[in-house]
Design an enzyme around this catalytic site. Structure first.
Site, mmCIF file in Angstrom:
data_model
loop_
_atom_site.group_PDB
_atom_site.id
_atom_site.type_symbol
_atom_site.label_atom_id
_atom_site.label_comp_id
_atom_site.label_asym_id
_atom_site.label_seq_id
_atom_site.Cartn_x
_atom_site.Cartn_y
_atom_site.Cartn_z
ATOM 1 N N SER A 1 -3.775 49.237 10.778
ATOM 2 C CA SER A 1 -3.754 47.754 11.727
ATOM 3 C C SER A 1 -2.483 47.468 12.223
ATOM 4 C CB SER A 1 -4.238 46.587 10.737
ATOM 5 O OG SER A 1 -3.505 46.427 9.620
ATOM 6 N N ASN A 2 -1.243 47.812 11.461
ATOM 7 C CA ASN A 2 -0.153 47.681 12.117
ATOM 8 C C ASN A 2 0.002 48.327 13.374
ATOM 9 O OD1 ASN A 2 0.632 46.417 10.082
ATOM 10 N ND2 ASN A 2 2.048 48.121 9.250
ATOM 11 N N TYR B 1 -1.738 46.081 -5.388
ATOM 12 C CA TYR B 1 -2.930 45.673 -6.288
ATOM 13 C C TYR B 1 -4.022 45.902 -5.296
ATOM 14 C CZ TYR B 1 0.910 43.514 -8.946
ATOM 15 O OH TYR B 1 1.878 43.508 -9.854
ATOM 16 N N ASP C 1 4.835 53.229 11.740
ATOM 17 C CA ASP C 1 3.544 52.602 12.437
ATOM 18 C C ASP C 1 3.966 52.036 13.854
ATOM 19 O OD1 ASP C 1 2.471 52.907 10.043
ATOM 20 O OD2 ASP C 1 2.580 50.959 9.369
#
Length: 313
Positions: free
Chosen positions: A36-37, A104, A257
């Site tokens: 998404s970056n 996480y 990215d």
């Protein structure tokens, strides 16, 4: 559509001060995820991009979808999982520009991504497929999805760009090397960082790393060298290309990215590989000026205020 990409994005928590997280009580919330970056950076550069993912059916999932959609990225194929949650991660800062990152993400919704979610027609409609080495490490179904996407792209003359983006917290070094080198062998363009290249090829220099990927089956290799720029090995050139200078580096996360997005943008504009690397260096450098992953990525109007592509040449 110019580019399609897919993978996991998570809610990112940036600490309000430096030091161990146990002493931090306030955080800034934003979004982070390699694919998404790249999608956001490409959208800011004026391209049509689709990002496919699976998010938890929770407020974090809605936040991520809305954030990325708000950046002009097509999120119409994003789904929400009623069982598995959206992943999160925390950065821990000291005085260095490379923060520690705590993920996480085990059992996250994105780890449930599967072939049925990625439409063959969407891949065929794109000029480039962008993938990373994070996705195949998430789960067996994610790994199958990577190979499926590459197969469809190759059959339909869609250029495949692969950034290894190694995450050794997700799998062992040996497994990562075996799987990622196999994926790289099937891709048109491979964009390893220098340390990733060394880990995957057991070579030291950018020239040897690039040559090893080429021998393995890759078409073009660009070894990212951080502030020093990049080394490009294609049919046309074998050249070191100087980096874009930044006086004060805040956070290096997201730079690779940004480079990928700038490089792909250059190719979409019909530029040579060398000129595309120059743009990649510039967009990647802009990422290190802020604490968030995507907040520093520039709009095309900022890079070329007169809309002339000659400005970078």
């Amino acid at each position: 559509m110019d580019v399609i990409t897919f993978g996991e994005s998570m809610v990112q928590f940036n600490p309000a001060k430096t030091g161990p997280l146990r002493y931090v009580h306030q955080f800034d919330k934003t979004v982070g995820g390699a694919e998404s970056n790249v999608a956001i950076a490409l959208a800011r550069l004026g391209h049509q991009v689709k990002w496919v993912s699976r998010l938890g059916d929770d407020d974090f999932g809605l936040y991520i979808r809305n954030f990325i959609r708000g950046e002009g990225v097509d999120t119409s194929s994003v789904t929400f999982d009623p069982v598995y949650p959206t992943g999160i991660f925390f950065k821990e800062r000291y005085n260095a520009s490379d923060p520690k990152v705590y993920y996480y993400r085990s059992g996250s919704a994105a780890s449930q991504l599967e072939q049925a979610q990625l439409k063959e027609s969407d891949i065929i409609a794109a000029r480039f497929l962008h993938i990373t080495g994070i996705t195949p490490a998430l789960s067996p179904t994610c790994r199958e999805l990577i190979y499926y996407a590459i197969e469809v792209a190759k059959k339909n003359n869609v250029m495949v760009v692969f950034d290894p983006n190694i995450r050794l917290k997700l799998w062992s070094e040996n497994e990562a090397r075996e799987v990622l080198m196999d994926i790289a062998s099937k891709c048109d363009i491979v964009l390893p960082g220098i340390e990733e290249g060394r880990l995957l090829t057991n070579e030291i220099t950018p020239e040897k790393i690039a040559e090893r990927f080429i021998q393995n089956g890759a078409g073009t290799v660009v070894v990212k060298l951080g502030a020093q720029g990049a080394f490009c090995h294609s049919q046309d050139i074998k050249e070191y290309i100087e980096g874009f200078k930044i006086e004060h580096v805040v956070d290096t996360v997201g730079a690779g990215d940004g480079f990928a997005a700038g490089f792909i943008s250059g190719l979409l504009r019909g530029w040579s590989y060398r000129d595309a690397v120059v743009l990649g260096n510039r967009v990647g450098a802009s990422a290190v000026t802020v604490t968030g992953d995507v907040e520093g990525y520039p709009y095309w109007s900022k890079i070329a205020p007169d809309h002339s592509e000659e400005i970078l040449r």
